[in-house]
Design a protein around this motif. Structure first.
Motif, PDB file in Angstrom:
ATOM      1  N   SER A 173      44.729  97.327 -60.223  1.00 51.24           N
ATOM      2  CA  SER A 173      45.297  96.038 -59.819  1.00 51.24           C
ATOM      3  C   SER A 173      46.796  95.994 -60.064  1.00 51.24           C
ATOM      4  N   GLU A 174      47.314  96.933 -60.856  1.00 52.68           N
ATOM      5  CA  GLU A 174      48.752  96.961 -61.128  1.00 52.68           C
ATOM      6  C   GLU A 174      49.570  97.291 -59.880  1.00 52.68           C
ATOM      7  N   VAL A 175      48.917  97.765 -58.823  1.00 52.16           N
ATOM      8  CA  VAL A 175      49.657  97.986 -57.574  1.00 52.16           C
ATOM      9  C   VAL A 175      50.160  96.660 -57.002  1.00 52.16           C
ATOM     10  N   TYR A 176      49.595  95.547 -57.447  1.00 55.76           N
ATOM     11  CA  TYR A 176      50.058  94.229 -56.996  1.00 55.76           C
ATOM     12  C   TYR A 176      51.228  93.716 -57.836  1.00 55.76           C
ATOM     13  N   GLY A 177      51.529  94.399 -58.950  1.00 56.73           N
ATOM     14  CA  GLY A 177      52.640  93.982 -59.804  1.00 56.73           C
ATOM     15  C   GLY A 177      52.402  92.601 -60.386  1.00 56.73           C
ATOM     16  N   ASP A 178      53.472  91.799 -60.433  1.00 58.46           N
ATOM     17  CA  ASP A 178      53.371  90.400 -60.851  1.00 58.46           C
ATOM     18  C   ASP A 178      53.179  89.597 -59.566  1.00 58.46           C
ATOM     19  N   PRO A 179      51.946  89.318 -59.178  1.00 61.22           N
ATOM     20  CA  PRO A 179      51.658  88.892 -57.803  1.00 61.22           C
ATOM     21  C   PRO A 179      52.141  87.494 -57.465  1.00 61.22           C
ATOM     22  N   LYS A 180      52.542  87.343 -56.216  1.00 60.31           N
ATOM     23  CA  LYS A 180      52.910  86.046 -55.654  1.00 60.31           C
ATOM     24  C   LYS A 180      51.761  85.472 -54.823  1.00 60.31           C
ATOM     25  N   VAL A 181      50.679  86.220 -54.715  1.00 60.63           N
ATOM     26  CA  VAL A 181      49.475  85.780 -54.007  1.00 60.63           C
ATOM     27  C   VAL A 181      48.334  85.724 -55.017  1.00 60.63           C
ATOM     28  N   HIS A 182      47.586  84.617 -55.001  1.00 58.66           N
ATOM     29  CA  HIS A 182      46.523  84.442 -55.989  1.00 58.66           C
ATOM     30  C   HIS A 182      45.328  83.744 -55.357  1.00 58.66           C
ATOM     31  N   PRO A 183      44.087  84.295 -55.495  1.00 60.22           N
ATOM     32  CA  PRO A 183      43.783  85.596 -56.075  1.00 60.22           C
ATOM     33  C   PRO A 183      44.296  86.733 -55.184  1.00 60.22           C
ATOM     34  N   GLN A 184      44.290  87.941 -55.719  1.00 60.16           N
ATOM     35  CA  GLN A 184      44.856  89.057 -54.985  1.00 60.16           C
ATOM     36  C   GLN A 184      43.855  89.610 -53.971  1.00 60.16           C
TER      37      GLN A 184
END
Length: 312
Positions: A116-127
């Protein structure tokens, strides 16, 4: 019966996968350099005729004969992957190249344990899998995040260029027995601290969220993904969509352990994601999979493991 190679097979996830596949009668070759893997994790399998172990670093080529490859080799805990960041990147990238080359030679199907770290600090939730992420390419976590992203790139390029049968699993937070007590991950940290009566350390104010998947559920998803038709490669999110704040997790662990530990707060590490929750719609559709173990039941099993570990 299939001949199956598991890189990182003595690690937390790899050891559980090894046990499951051996129990199903497959010939399992466990490869590990023991940087974070542990022989104790696979000790119960040592006498089995259909289990073999090889000490090897995947940054070097490997020449074996197998039908399937699960590529799990890479430290997943920030403490370990930040200790030698260059080696972490090499493990993800060179390791992927070497295992893909092996799969190409053998015409074997191959599964990549991404994150899931490929999403980094996500701006979309849920990913969701279609989200490209929000990742710092030059931060202290980048060796892991970008290494895994590059591995995904390589897997799809081998699929497009060579017609390889590839599968990509994006693991969200996973926990259970065989976790290392000092790996710095939140579930093991909290349990060990609670059992020892030490302060429960929360980084930040505890409002950041995570989703926790018990290891047995994750292994089931892995095997189902590997057995999907060749036209499905993923990537597919694998995790429990139940979302908990870190403070909630700490309070649950303190309650389940009957601990007298107090909760203390420290500065949030750089680039630590604020939210983590998988959208598992694709896993439900393609794998007919949803997690079965709720957080409290999984934590009880994990606490029992650490109680025995600490006593010994």
């Amino acid at each position: 019966m299939r001949r199956i190679l598991i890189t990182g097979g003595a690690g937390f996830v790899g050891s559980h996968l090894s046990k499951r596949l051996v129990s199903e009668g497959h010939d399992v070759l466990c490869v590990d350099n023991y940087y974070t893997g542990n022989k104790e994790n696979i000790a119960p399998l040592m006498g089995r005729k259909n289990f073999e172990i090889l000490r090897h670093d995947v940054t070097f080529p490997l020449y074996v004969e197998v039908d399937e490859i699960y590529n799990l080799a890479c430290p997943a805990s920030p403490i370990y992957y930040q200790h030698d960041p260059v080696q972490t990147t090499k493990t993800s990238v060179h390791g992927a190249i070497n295992m893909l080359g092996l799969a190409k030679r053998l015409n074997a199907r191959i599964l990549q344990a991404s994150t899931s770290e490929v999403y980094g600090d996500p701006k979309v939730h849920p990913q969701v899998e279609s989200y490209w992420g929000h990742v710092n390419p030059i931060g202290v976590r980048s060796c892991y995040d970008e290494g895994k992203r590059c591995a995904e790139t390589l897997f799809f390029d081998y699929k497009r260029q060579h017609g390889l049968n590839v599968k990509i699993a994006r693991l969200f937070n996973t926990y259970g027995p065989n976790m290392h007590p000092d790996d710095g991950r939140v579930v093991s940290n909290f349990i060990v601290q609670a059992l020892q009566g030490k302060p429960i350390t929360i980084y930040g104010d505890g409002s950041q969220t995570r989703s926790f998947c018990y290891i047995d559920d994750m292994i089931e998803a892995f095997i189902r993904l590997m057995n999907t038709p060749e036209d499905f490669s993923g990537p597919v999110n694998l995790g429990n969509p139940g979302e908990f704040s870190i403070l909630e997790l700490a309070e649950i662990v303190v309650s389940l352990t009957n601990s007298s530990s107090e909760i203390c707060f420290k500065k949030l590490p750089h680039d630590d994601p604020v939210q983590r929750q998988p959208d598992i719609s694709l896993a439900k559709e393609k794998l007919s999979w949803t997690p079965k173990v709720n957080l409290e039941d999984g934590l009880i099993k994990t606490i029992r493991y650490f109680e025995l570990l600490i006593k010994n």
